[in-house]
Write a protein that holds these residues in place. Structure first.
Motif, PDB file in Angstrom:
ATOM      1  N   SER A 145      -8.836  -2.187  13.918  1.00  0.00           N
ATOM      2  CA  SER A 145      -7.430  -2.252  14.312  1.00  0.00           C
ATOM      3  C   SER A 145      -7.046  -0.993  15.069  1.00  0.00           C
TER       4      SER A 145
ATOM      5  N   ILE B  39      -5.448   6.296   2.591  1.00  0.00           N
ATOM      6  CA  ILE B  39      -5.031   5.286   1.626  1.00  0.00           C
ATOM      7  C   ILE B  39      -4.992   5.898   0.235  1.00  0.00           C
TER       8      ILE B  39
ATOM      9  N   TYR C 177      -5.922  -6.068  16.708  1.00  0.00           N
ATOM     10  CA  TYR C 177      -6.974  -6.205  15.693  1.00  0.00           C
ATOM     11  C   TYR C 177      -8.099  -7.027  16.294  1.00  0.00           C
TER      12      TYR C 177
ATOM     13  N   PHE D 254       3.788   6.914   3.380  1.00  0.00           N
ATOM     14  CA  PHE D 254       4.127   5.645   4.005  1.00  0.00           C
ATOM     15  C   PHE D 254       3.785   4.493   3.076  1.00  0.00           C
TER      16      PHE D 254
ATOM     17  N   SER E  51      -3.465   0.358  -3.374  1.00  0.00           N
ATOM     18  CA  SER E  51      -3.236  -0.960  -2.825  1.00  0.00           C
ATOM     19  C   SER E  51      -2.953  -1.905  -3.982  1.00  0.00           C
TER      20      SER E  51
ATOM     21  N   ARG F  94      -6.041 -10.904   5.443  1.00  0.00           N
ATOM     22  CA  ARG F  94      -6.882  -9.782   5.850  1.00  0.00           C
ATOM     23  C   ARG F  94      -5.996  -8.627   6.288  1.00  0.00           C
ATOM     24  N   ALA F  95      -6.390  -7.431   5.877  1.00  0.00           N
ATOM     25  CA  ALA F  95      -5.498  -6.282   6.048  1.00  0.00           C
ATOM     26  C   ALA F  95      -5.611  -5.644   7.421  1.00  0.00           C
ATOM     27  N   GLY F  96      -5.956  -6.399   8.457  1.00  0.00           N
ATOM     28  CA  GLY F  96      -6.047  -5.798   9.783  1.00  0.00           C
ATOM     29  C   GLY F  96      -4.711  -5.379  10.341  1.00  0.00           C
ATOM     30  N   GLU F  97      -3.647  -6.092   9.976  1.00  0.00           N
ATOM     31  CA  GLU F  97      -2.317  -5.792  10.479  1.00  0.00           C
ATOM     32  C   GLU F  97      -1.437  -5.362   9.328  1.00  0.00           C
ATOM     33  N   LEU F  98      -1.052  -4.108   9.374  1.00  0.00           N
ATOM     34  CA  LEU F  98      -0.152  -3.556   8.372  1.00  0.00           C
ATOM     35  C   LEU F  98       1.230  -3.347   8.981  1.00  0.00           C
TER      36      LEU F  98
ATOM     37  N   ILE G  66      -5.375  -2.946  -6.758  1.00  0.00           N
ATOM     38  CA  ILE G  66      -6.651  -3.309  -6.138  1.00  0.00           C
ATOM     39  C   ILE G  66      -7.438  -2.063  -5.791  1.00  0.00           C
ATOM     40  N   ILE G  67      -6.774  -1.081  -5.215  1.00  0.00           N
ATOM     41  CA  ILE G  67      -7.435   0.142  -4.796  1.00  0.00           C
ATOM     42  C   ILE G  67      -6.718   1.321  -5.414  1.00  0.00           C
TER      43      ILE G  67
ATOM     44  N   TYR H 273       0.187   5.071   1.650  1.00  0.00           N
ATOM     45  CA  TYR H 273      -0.636   5.979   2.431  1.00  0.00           C
ATOM     46  C   TYR H 273       0.020   7.354   2.435  1.00  0.00           C
TER      47      TYR H 273
ATOM     48  N   TYR I  52      -3.464   1.382  16.043  1.00  0.00           N
ATOM     49  CA  TYR I  52      -2.068   1.657  15.744  1.00  0.00           C
ATOM     50  C   TYR I  52      -1.564   2.768  16.649  1.00  0.00           C
TER      51      TYR I  52
ATOM     52  N   LEU J  53     -11.418  -2.025   8.290  1.00  0.00           N
ATOM     53  CA  LEU J  53     -11.257  -2.546   6.936  1.00  0.00           C
ATOM     54  C   LEU J  53     -12.367  -2.010   6.041  1.00  0.00           C
TER      55      LEU J  53
ATOM     56  N   PHE K 144       4.348  -0.970   8.418  1.00  0.00           N
ATOM     57  CA  PHE K 144       4.672   0.274   7.746  1.00  0.00           C
ATOM     58  C   PHE K 144       6.179   0.464   7.601  1.00  0.00           C
TER      59      PHE K 144
ATOM     60  N   PHE L  63       1.479  -1.486  14.606  1.00  0.00           N
ATOM     61  CA  PHE L  63       0.282  -2.250  14.921  1.00  0.00           C
ATOM     62  C   PHE L  63       0.220  -2.575  16.408  1.00  0.00           C
TER      63      PHE L  63
ATOM     64  N   TYR M  50       0.826  -1.200   0.000  1.00  0.00           N
ATOM     65  CA  TYR M  50       0.000   0.000   0.000  1.00  0.00           C
ATOM     66  C   TYR M  50       0.864   1.255   0.000  1.00  0.00           C
TER      67      TYR M  50
END
Lengths: 112, 110
Positions: free
Chosen positions: B33, A45, B48, A90, A48, A97-101, A55-56, A35, B35, B91, A103, B45, A33
Motif C-alpha cells: 500500500s 503498529i 493498494y 493515530f 489491532s 484485508r488491511a491494505g486500506e486503512l 489480534i496484534i 499506531y 499513503y 501487510l 486514519f 490512502f 488499530y
C-alpha cells in the motif's frame, strides 16, 4: 461526518500521570488499530482489534492498555507516562484485508 | 523479519514526474500500500497492489513486483500540493496489520 475521530487532539501532561485517548469510527469496519508516530515520522503498529478481540499486540510496554467496548470504539490508556511516550498516536480502521486503512486525525501527546 | 526500505527524501519541480521506490523483506506478504501524509495531518490512502503490475489512479500510479520484493509510486504532473511524506506499507504475515516504511519526504518546487 468524520469517519474516524479521536479525542483529545492535543494532550500535554507531566511524567508519571495516566491519560486516555478515545477513538470512534462510524464506517462499520470490523478492525481497529493504534499506531504511534515518533518525531522522525516512523509509524509503528501498537495494537489491532478485530470485533473487540485483540489480534496484534506488538512489543509495547504494558503501561499501554487498549480497550474496545464495541467494534466502533477503541480506546488507549497509558499509565505512568514517560518522556519517550511523547508522539502522535493515530487510530485507524479497516474492513477485510488491511491494505486500506482509514486514519483518525491523530492525538499529539507531549510528556513534560 | 519485516522491513520496508524507501528513500528518505526526493525533490522535484512542478510538472515533473517522480518515482518513489520501496523494497521489502517479509514473508507471508499480501500486498503493498501507499499513503500520503501532509505535515500535521493524518496518513491518507493512495493505492493498494495485491497483485503484480501497475495500478493507475489519476496522476498517481503504483507498481508491484512480488518476485523482486519491489514496488514504486509514480507521481506525474507534480503540483506544489504534492509536497508531503509518502509511505509504503506491507501487510504482515497474518494479513492483519500494515507495517510501514520510514517514509519519503517529497518536496516540489516551482
Amino acid at each position: 461526518d468524520t469517519a474516524v475521530s479521536q479525542t483529545p487532539k492535543y494532550l500535554v501532561t507531566q511524567m508519571g500521570n495516566d491519560k486516555s485517548i478515545k477513538c470512534e469510527q462510524n464506517l462499520g469496519h470490523d478492525t481497529m488499530y493504534w499506531y504511534k508516530q515518533d518525531s522522525k515520522k516512523f509509524l509503528k503498529i501498537m495494537f489491532s482489534y478485530n470485533n473487540k478481540e485483540l489480534i496484534i499486540n506488538e512489543t509495547v510496554p504494558n503501561r499501554f492498555s487498549p480497550k474496545s467496548p464495541d467494534k466502533a470504539h477503541l480506546n488507549l490508556h497509558i499509565n505512568s507516562l514517560e518522556l519517550g511516550d511523547s508522539a502522535v498516536y493515530f487510530c485507524a480502521s479497516s474492513q477485510g484485508r488491511a491494505g486500506e486503512l482509514f486514519f483518525g486525525e491523530g492525538s499529539r501527546l507531549t510528556v513534560l | 523479519g519485516q522491513s520496508l526500505e524507501q528513500p528518505s527524501e526526493v525533490t522535484a519541480v512542478e510538472g515533473a514526474i517522480v518515482q518513489i521506490n520501496c523494497t521489502y523483506q517479509t514473508s507471508g506478504f499480501y500486498g503493498l500500500s501507499w499513503y500520503q501524509q501532509h505535515d500535521g495531518g493524518a496518513p491518507t490512502f493512495l493505492s493498494y497492489n495485491a497483485l503484480d503490475g501497475l495500478e493507475e489512479t489519476g496522476r498517481f500510479s503504483s507498481f508491484l513486483s512480488r518476485s523482486d520484493s519491489y514496488g514504486y509510486l509514480l507521481l506525474q504532473e507534480l503540483q506544489m500540493k504534492d509536497s508531503a511524506s509518502y509511505f509504503c506499507a506491507g501487510l504482515d504475515q497474518a494479513g492483519t496489520a500494515l507495517i510501514f516504511g520510514k517514509g519519503t519526504t517529497l518536496s516540489v518546487s516551482s
